[in-house]
Design an enzyme around this catalytic site. Sequence first.
Site, short mmCIF file in Angstrom:
data_model
loop_
_atom_site.label_atom_id
_atom_site.label_comp_id
_atom_site.label_asym_id
_atom_site.label_seq_id
_atom_site.Cartn_x
_atom_site.Cartn_y
_atom_site.Cartn_z
N ASP A 185 0.84 -1.20 0.00
CA ASP A 185 0.00 0.00 0.00
C ASP A 185 0.88 1.25 0.00
OD1 ASP A 185 -1.95 -1.83 0.22
OD2 ASP A 185 -2.77 -1.12 2.13
N PHE A 243 2.12 1.99 -3.39
CA PHE A 243 1.01 2.49 -4.19
C PHE A 243 0.76 3.97 -3.87
CE2 PHE A 243 -3.42 3.52 -4.89
CZ PHE A 243 -3.66 2.99 -6.15
N SER A 248 -13.35 7.96 -1.87
CA SER A 248 -12.24 7.44 -1.10
C SER A 248 -11.72 8.56 -0.21
CB SER A 248 -11.23 6.84 -2.07
OG SER A 248 -10.08 7.58 -2.12
N GLU A 274 -11.15 8.08 14.21
CA GLU A 274 -11.60 6.68 14.19
C GLU A 274 -10.45 5.84 13.66
OE1 GLU A 274 -14.82 6.58 11.43
OE2 GLU A 274 -15.98 8.04 12.57
N LYS A 325 -8.84 3.34 10.97
CA LYS A 325 -9.05 3.03 9.55
C LYS A 325 -8.94 1.51 9.43
CE LYS A 325 -7.31 4.35 4.96
NZ LYS A 325 -8.03 3.32 4.30
N ASP A 348 -8.91 -2.10 7.73
CA ASP A 348 -8.33 -2.51 6.45
C ASP A 348 -9.08 -3.70 5.86
OD1 ASP A 348 -6.72 -2.48 4.30
OD2 ASP A 348 -4.98 -3.35 5.29
N GLU A 376 -16.87 -1.09 6.77
CA GLU A 376 -15.80 -1.91 6.21
C GLU A 376 -16.03 -3.38 6.54
OE1 GLU A 376 -13.80 0.06 4.62
OE2 GLU A 376 -11.87 -0.94 4.36
N LYS A 420 -1.99 7.28 7.63
CA LYS A 420 -1.68 5.84 7.54
C LYS A 420 -0.47 5.48 8.39
CE LYS A 420 -2.89 3.95 3.39
NZ LYS A 420 -3.15 3.21 2.42
N CYS A 478 26.23 -26.13 -6.03
CA CYS A 478 24.95 -26.52 -5.45
C CYS A 478 25.14 -27.00 -4.01
CB CYS A 478 24.30 -27.61 -6.30
SG CYS A 478 22.79 -28.25 -5.56
N CYS A 504 24.28 -31.01 -4.10
CA CYS A 504 25.03 -32.02 -4.85
C CYS A 504 26.41 -31.55 -5.29
CB CYS A 504 24.21 -32.49 -6.06
SG CYS A 504 24.04 -31.22 -7.32
N CYS A 521 21.17 -25.03 -10.43
CA CYS A 521 21.95 -26.26 -10.39
C CYS A 521 21.55 -27.04 -11.64
CB CYS A 521 21.62 -27.05 -9.13
SG CYS A 521 22.24 -28.74 -9.24
N CYS A 530 19.99 -34.03 -9.06
CA CYS A 530 20.15 -33.39 -7.75
C CYS A 530 18.91 -33.72 -6.91
CB CYS A 530 20.31 -31.89 -7.98
SG CYS A 530 20.37 -30.91 -6.49
S1 IVH Z 1 -14.92 7.23 5.93
C1 IVH Z 1 -16.43 9.86 2.52
N1 IVH Z 1 -13.99 5.89 7.98
O1 IVH Z 1 -10.87 3.65 3.82
C2 IVH Z 1 -15.63 9.13 3.53
N2 IVH Z 1 -13.45 5.14 5.79
O2 IVH Z 1 -9.12 4.96 1.93
C3 IVH Z 1 -15.89 7.70 3.51
N3 IVH Z 1 -12.11 3.07 5.76
O3 IVH Z 1 -13.15 3.78 1.15
C4 IVH Z 1 -14.92 6.90 4.22
N4 IVH Z 1 -12.01 2.79 7.94
O4 IVH Z 1 -13.25 1.75 2.75
C5 IVH Z 1 -14.05 5.99 6.64
N5 IVH Z 1 -13.28 4.76 9.89
C6 IVH Z 1 -13.34 4.86 8.57
C7 IVH Z 1 -12.71 3.92 7.71
C8 IVH Z 1 -12.78 4.11 6.33
C9 IVH Z 1 -11.67 2.30 6.76
C10 IVH Z 1 -11.87 2.80 4.32
C11 IVH Z 1 -13.06 2.98 3.42
C12 IVH Z 1 -12.64 4.02 2.43
C13 IVH Z 1 -11.15 3.89 2.47
C14 IVH Z 1 -10.48 5.13 1.98
#
Ligand code: IVH
Length: 693
Positions: free
Chosen positions: A44, A47, A102, A137, A139, A141, A197, A336, A430, A433, A448, A453
């Site tokens: 991630d 990315f 997102s 909150e 996040k 996964d 999630e 993150k 190797c 062998c 090898c 072998c």
């Molecule tokens: S809020 C408009 N709260 O993270 C805001 N997302 O990278 C909507 N995710 O697509 C998202 N924990 O799948 C929100 N406590 C949390 C989250 C959360 C995980 C995910 C979610 C989102 C992605 C974005």
Amino acid sequence: MQQLSLFDINDPIEDEREELLRLRNELREHNYRYYVLSAPTISDREFDEKMHRLEALEQRHPEWMDPESPTQKVGSDLAQKNPKVQKTGNFEQVAHRYPMLSLANTYSEEEIRAWLDRVYKGLDYTSSNTPIEIVCELKFDGLSISLWYEHGKLTKALTRGDGVKGDNVIDNIRTIPTIPQDISSKTDLRSVELRGEVLLPWENFERINKQRELAEEPLFANPRNAASGTLKSLDPELVRARGLSVYLYYVLGDNLPGNSHSERLDWARQLGFPISEAMRVCKSVDEVMDFIHFWDKERRNLPVATDGVVLKVNNLKQQEQLGFTAKTPRWAIAYKFEAEKQLTQLEEVSYQVGRTGAITPVANMTPVQLSGTMVHRATLNNEDFIRQLDLHEGDFVWVEKGGEIIPKITAVETSRRQENARPITFIRNCPECGTPLVRFEGEAAWYCPNDNCPPQMKGKMEHFVARKAMNIDGLGAETIDLFFELGLIRNIADIYQLRAEDIAPLQGFGERSAERIIQGIEASKQVPWARVLFAIGIRFVGETTAKKLARAFPNIDLLMAADEEQLIAVEDVGNEIARSIRRYFESADNLAIIERLRKAGLQLEGEEATMSVGNSLEGLSIVISGVFEHHSRDEYKALIEQHGGKNVSSVSAKTAFILAGGNMGPAKLEKAEKLGVKIMSETEFLQLIGEIQ
Ligand code: IVH
């Protein structure tokens, strides 16, 4: 001396343009691997870095902006776009009522502070009377889901899809026990949507991977991929058995109670929705930072995977004021966490010999705790990787778990290197062998070259009998090793010369298991050409490539006669694979083995012949349920198709019959009885298609 020409002088703008286009393509490909295939090939972190780099380039060159750029669109998980994944594609697609966006993300606390500044400025804080609160909150996964309740009843469950429309995976979502199906006794709201999630708890993830290892199926790299693969399965019984879970973090709809995000979550919690307790309404930057620091450590004790903290402006009016960009809300951001890493000491480099003779160097390290497991080995890939790390004896190294299960060494801590430490040099012979190793042009691995072998000989046979290859019942890796040590078999062709009398007297066997092994070997003679081609173990020829080759070359003689050019003409076959195939058939030993396999009666031809074997199931929709003895589920699916039938996931009045193994799910049984759908046993089915008398 090197000659400089005009063409070597690069145009920096042109370079940036090229980089931008390359990044867009790369990110699209990685989105596809992540969201659709549930099998990412980069972490991630990598990315996110590429995405941030692309954002920077686009900001610098607004003239190159493109609304189709991955920076402007959320990655799509829609099953339909993916003809390669057969298990998906059958979900109803539904338009989201509100786009599913997102989140902007960052790994730096500084950027969190900068975001907070922007929020304060955007809300014109000095003149505002409403204090600004930030909800922190976790996040989680997994993958996002949107749950629709109409008149109190759960009616739809949509994946994010492309943000505009999603796949309705309601049957799978109903298997999650903590999701209320009916809230009508608690609220008379006509319509409400909850987003959250879907997760696979660590415990279940590990259990599933253990089962997959036993079944020789590819392992899931992390719980997110496992959850996403599971949610897109067309078999709700399988989903139930895997044990998904969920946390909800967003409530949407008209006329909802509360003026803030946290009030709405409290309301949802009271209605019985699974809302995490790990959240805090913060009134200052320091409180936000405390929350982040606390959970960066504490998250290791949670039953589910988390990868950061989400910060949201609490007041809904303020959220509205800040609004959205094309892809993300301005009122929220994700911080993150860094992947967990640890420092440990290299004790020794050992070398493994694979079935194709490729040598893999392995770092053996002082055991260290990492993301819940003890780590003491990490792959060093090849000689070049060791050079790039500049690895020395006794070095302290940083180990990390990225997107993969296998830990990686990401760096050497040179400050702790002993003065006289010698660099690690790759072996030249190797380890098994003693044969001098060879390295082929254009390849990173040393080999090898000795076909005799022992680990190669055993490895080739183990691969040959595996479930996805010849699937020889009763002959597992351990039995192969034992037979090899006893001198009963030395190569794959020897397997077809085994006799029950050789096996029965051995300790732990007896006549019945000997008979079973012989029957398994006999049955493998019916395994189709494409799988035989995979089973013989040509380097780089995996399952998919074998299928494509088998289709292009209807028998082994045509394949053996093909030159590199003809081989490269096959989809997915590049220079490296073509060369490897040629090398395989140039070996006299291999040719002798092929001739013996031919004499034994293996299927060395006929993809077309096996594509359609009969039409006894013509036009029938068939549901598969339970566990089977004679074939795997995948094989039954293939058999149904080969005989003209169609495999469907859920029972309806149109279902012709259910092919039922042991432990069939009670829900399916009940439904079948209600609709009067016939239940067919494994034996009856095999009789119907003529596999047994
Ligand atoms: S809020 C408009 N709260 O993270 C805001 N997302 O990278 C909507 N995710 O697509 C998202 N924990 O799948 C929100 N406590 C949390 C989250 C959360 C995980 C995910 C979610 C989102 C992605 C974005």
